[in-house]
Design a protein around this motif. Structure first.
Motif, short mmCIF file in Angstrom:
data_model
loop_
_atom_site.label_atom_id
_atom_site.label_comp_id
_atom_site.label_asym_id
_atom_site.label_seq_id
_atom_site.Cartn_x
_atom_site.Cartn_y
_atom_site.Cartn_z
N LYS A 159 -54.26 32.72 -90.52
CA LYS A 159 -53.42 32.70 -89.07
C LYS A 159 -52.55 31.14 -88.63
CE LYS A 159 -53.46 37.27 -88.18
NZ LYS A 159 -54.55 37.58 -86.53
N TYR A 160 -51.71 30.98 -88.02
CA TYR A 160 -50.93 29.39 -88.45
C TYR A 160 -50.85 29.31 -87.42
CZ TYR A 160 -50.77 30.90 -93.23
OH TYR A 160 -50.86 31.07 -94.95
N GLY A 161 -50.94 28.07 -86.51
CA GLY A 161 -50.83 27.19 -85.50
C GLY A 161 -49.87 26.24 -85.27
N VAL A 162 -49.13 26.17 -84.62
CA VAL A 162 -48.19 24.98 -84.04
C VAL A 162 -48.59 23.72 -83.16
CG1 VAL A 162 -45.96 23.80 -83.59
CG2 VAL A 162 -46.39 26.47 -85.03
N ALA A 163 -48.26 22.43 -82.83
CA ALA A 163 -48.84 21.37 -81.94
C ALA A 163 -47.73 20.75 -82.03
CB ALA A 163 -50.10 20.69 -82.99
N ILE B 36 -39.84 2.96 -69.80
CA ILE B 36 -40.82 1.96 -67.96
C ILE B 36 -41.27 1.13 -69.05
CG2 ILE B 36 -41.66 2.20 -65.87
CD1 ILE B 36 -40.83 4.53 -65.45
N ARG B 37 -41.30 0.06 -68.63
CA ARG B 37 -42.35 -1.14 -69.03
C ARG B 37 -43.60 -1.19 -69.22
NH1 ARG B 37 -42.55 -6.26 -71.82
NH2 ARG B 37 -43.67 -7.92 -70.74
N GLY B 38 -44.82 -0.94 -69.59
CA GLY B 38 -46.30 -0.29 -70.11
C GLY B 38 -46.21 0.71 -69.65
N LEU B 39 -45.57 1.63 -69.25
CA LEU B 39 -45.70 2.92 -68.78
C LEU B 39 -45.41 4.14 -70.02
CD1 LEU B 39 -46.97 5.08 -67.28
CD2 LEU B 39 -44.72 5.69 -66.53
N ARG B 40 -46.49 4.73 -70.79
CA ARG B 40 -46.67 5.68 -71.64
C ARG B 40 -46.63 7.16 -71.34
NH1 ARG B 40 -49.25 9.41 -73.59
NH2 ARG B 40 -51.19 8.33 -72.35
N ILE B 41 -45.51 7.82 -71.11
CA ILE B 41 -45.80 9.21 -70.58
C ILE B 41 -45.89 10.34 -71.92
CG2 ILE B 41 -44.89 11.27 -69.13
CD1 ILE B 41 -43.97 8.86 -67.63
N GLY B 42 -46.87 11.00 -72.10
CA GLY B 42 -47.22 11.88 -73.01
C GLY B 42 -46.67 13.95 -72.24
N LEU B 43 -46.35 14.23 -73.70
CA LEU B 43 -46.42 16.06 -73.53
C LEU B 43 -47.01 16.42 -75.00
CD1 LEU B 43 -42.82 16.76 -71.66
CD2 LEU B 43 -45.48 17.71 -70.35
N SER B 44 -47.75 17.78 -74.42
CA SER B 44 -48.00 18.48 -76.02
C SER B 44 -48.81 19.74 -76.08
CB SER B 44 -49.21 17.59 -76.58
OG SER B 44 -50.43 17.21 -75.45
N GLY B 45 -48.57 20.08 -76.96
CA GLY B 45 -48.94 21.32 -76.53
C GLY B 45 -49.37 22.58 -77.53
N TYR B 46 -50.18 23.15 -77.75
CA TYR B 46 -50.57 24.20 -79.12
C TYR B 46 -50.09 24.99 -78.91
CZ TYR B 46 -53.08 26.45 -82.70
OH TYR B 46 -54.34 27.31 -83.50
N TYR B 47 -49.27 26.32 -80.34
CA TYR B 47 -50.09 27.94 -79.89
C TYR B 47 -49.99 28.23 -81.30
CZ TYR B 47 -47.99 32.81 -79.90
OH TYR B 47 -48.00 33.81 -80.06
N GLY B 48 -51.03 29.78 -81.69
CA GLY B 48 -51.25 29.93 -82.32
C GLY B 48 -51.90 31.34 -82.56
N GLU B 49 -52.72 31.97 -82.89
CA GLU B 49 -53.37 33.56 -83.36
C GLU B 49 -54.24 33.04 -83.51
OE1 GLU B 49 -51.24 36.17 -84.53
OE2 GLU B 49 -49.65 36.75 -84.01
N SER B 50 -55.48 33.64 -82.75
CA SER B 50 -57.00 33.29 -83.54
C SER B 50 -58.04 34.16 -83.45
CB SER B 50 -57.71 32.77 -82.34
OG SER B 50 -57.87 33.76 -80.90
N ILE B 51 -57.55 35.70 -83.21
CA ILE B 51 -58.16 37.03 -83.95
C ILE B 51 -57.81 37.06 -85.44
CG2 ILE B 51 -58.90 39.01 -83.08
CD1 ILE B 51 -58.39 38.85 -80.54
#
Length: 429
Positions: free
Chosen positions: A231-235, A243-258
């Motif tokens: 099975k495979y996953g995507v990140a 904005i100076r001095g500010l970093r904002i991040g969005l992240s995620g993961y999806y995949g099958e595990s069984i």
């Protein structure tokens, strides 16, 4: 001079926040150098003022007066090497020694009722945490293939010891997700204007490694000589620096595990269910006016969680996988830390570029946030606070001290501790 980029994903997702805090996870230089050598490491002393008995949660009343216990530890000692071949081709690798190295040792497994198990290790592991080859077409387009860091959450994207105030890595994300999360796959990443982006295709996680106290934390580990990729996953990750001095991040993961295990069972639960893993994370870092503030919020979903108990490798007690009864459908972790550089108010120390951050941190997490088939593990719900200092005699060296306390539900004993550590991070060549 030719500009080139040698990137280490061990420090890859941390980007330059502003001109005064310009150390980040992508090393950019105007000078041409074929070889890059760097690393980071930590040495820690801890005194835990609570019981370390295996039944401290099942019989808390018997262990409320147990003696404290202490330990010395080398959580991480890391060496990374990079080489620029020219024409946009580069190579990177990271070798990590966790908790002192590799050998033969015994461990007491809380998840196995306190059984003693012999492990092929000596208080830790030696891991090839990164090994990749990269082709850079432009600043906005880079392709990397090999063993790479998965930058989901603040902890994985910014896991060097100079990127968090606490002596150990922030506990919530380190509990519910792999840390440092590294897998074999392919990555496309780049920077365009105020954005940095990355997309990865990876081998899927293995549900055989999921636990009630760690959720998917051990799902990326393989006891085999290869990573199973049935099975495979995507990140995905996106960071903004508008904005100076500010970093904002969005992240995620999806995949099958069984079914992402070996040998692959064509029948039963292994073939019938998918075990989808979905993780979403929001994080930020602010550096300015002598303050550093960091925060994150993570939420995870596991499909078919009630079926994991019946997977063939978890039923087989001789398999190298976990055999804990149930795993939660949901898990979460959120935290906030803030530190102020009090040396910034002392002219002489400010001119010497010494820093002393007085900080506080609060976090809350639960790897077993939803009962599976009516079974609960109330001790997994944790609120944690920490206060302490980070002293920087040099830019790349930090001495840390903190007092922290875990607050558990009322039927359990709270867990205070004192931690002291020294750490470094930098490039040597």
């Amino acid at each position: 001079m030719k500009r080139f980029i040698i990137a280490f994903s061990v420090i890859m997702a941390c980007q330059t926040v502003d001109a005064q805090t310009a150390k980040d996870s992508i090393k950019e230089t105007e000078e041409f150098s074929h070889l890059t050598v760097g690393g980071y490491g930590e040495a820690v002393f801890s005194r835990n003022y609570f019981s370390d008995h295996v039944s401290r949660y099942s019989q808390p009343e018997l262990h409320k007066d147990d003696p404290s216990h202490g330990r010395f530890d080398i959580p991480h000692a890391v060496v990374y090497l990079g080489y620029d071949f020219g024409q946009g081709w580069s190579f990177g690798t990271e070798i990590e020694f966790e908790h002192g190295g590799n050998g033969l040792a015994y461990e007491k497994e809380d998840e196995e009722g306190g059984e003693w198990e012999q492990e092929v290790e000596k208080g830790g592991e030696v891991e090839l945490e990164q090994f990749w080859i990269q082709k850079s077409f432009a600043r906005w387009a880079n392709i990397r293939a090999g063993h790479i860091v998965v930058p989901v959450g603040l902890n994985n994207a910014h896991h060097e010891p100079t990127n968090f105030f606490t002596v150990y890595r922030p506990e919530g994300e380190n509990t519910i997700m792999p840390s440092t999360w590294h897998q074999t796959g392919v990555s496309f990443w780049g920077r365009y204007k105020d954005f940095r982006y990355e997309a990865q295709l990876l081998a899927g996680l293995n549900a055989d490694g999921f636990t009630n106290t760690g959720w998917i934390h051990k799902g990326h580990m393989s006891p085999l000589e290869f990573d199973v990729a049935n099975k495979y996953g995507v990140a995905l990750r996106l960071d903004n620096y508008s904005i100076r001095g500010l970093r904002i991040g969005l992240s995620g993961y999806y995949g099958e595990s069984i079914g992402n295990s070996y040998p692959r069972n064509a029948n039963g639960v292994d073939a019938e269910y998918k075990g989808q893993v979905l993780v979403g994370a929001l994080d930020f870092t602010y550096k300015g006016h002598n303050w550093i503030v960091r925060g994150q919020a993570d939420y995870g979903y596991l499909g078919d969680a009630d079926q994991l108990k019946y997977l063939s490798n978890r039923v087989n007690k001789k398999s190298p996988y976990h055999h804990s009864a149930f795993v939660s459908k949901n898990a979460y972790a959120y935290g906030l830390e803030a530190g102020y550089d009090i040396f910034s108010q002392i002219r002489k120390l400010r001119q010497q570029e010494k820093k002393l951050y007085l900080f506080g941190r609060y976090e809350q997490y639960n790897p077993y946030a939803s009962a599976t088939k009516g079974v609960t593990y109330d001790y997994t719900a944790v609120k944690r606070m920490a206060v302490g200092v980070n002293y920087y005699p040099l830019h790349s060296v930090v001495i840390k001290a903190e007092y922290s306390k875990r607050f558990l539900k009322s039927q359990f004993n709270n867990e205070p501790s004192l931690n002291i550590g020294v750490a470094y991070e930098g490039f040597f060549l």
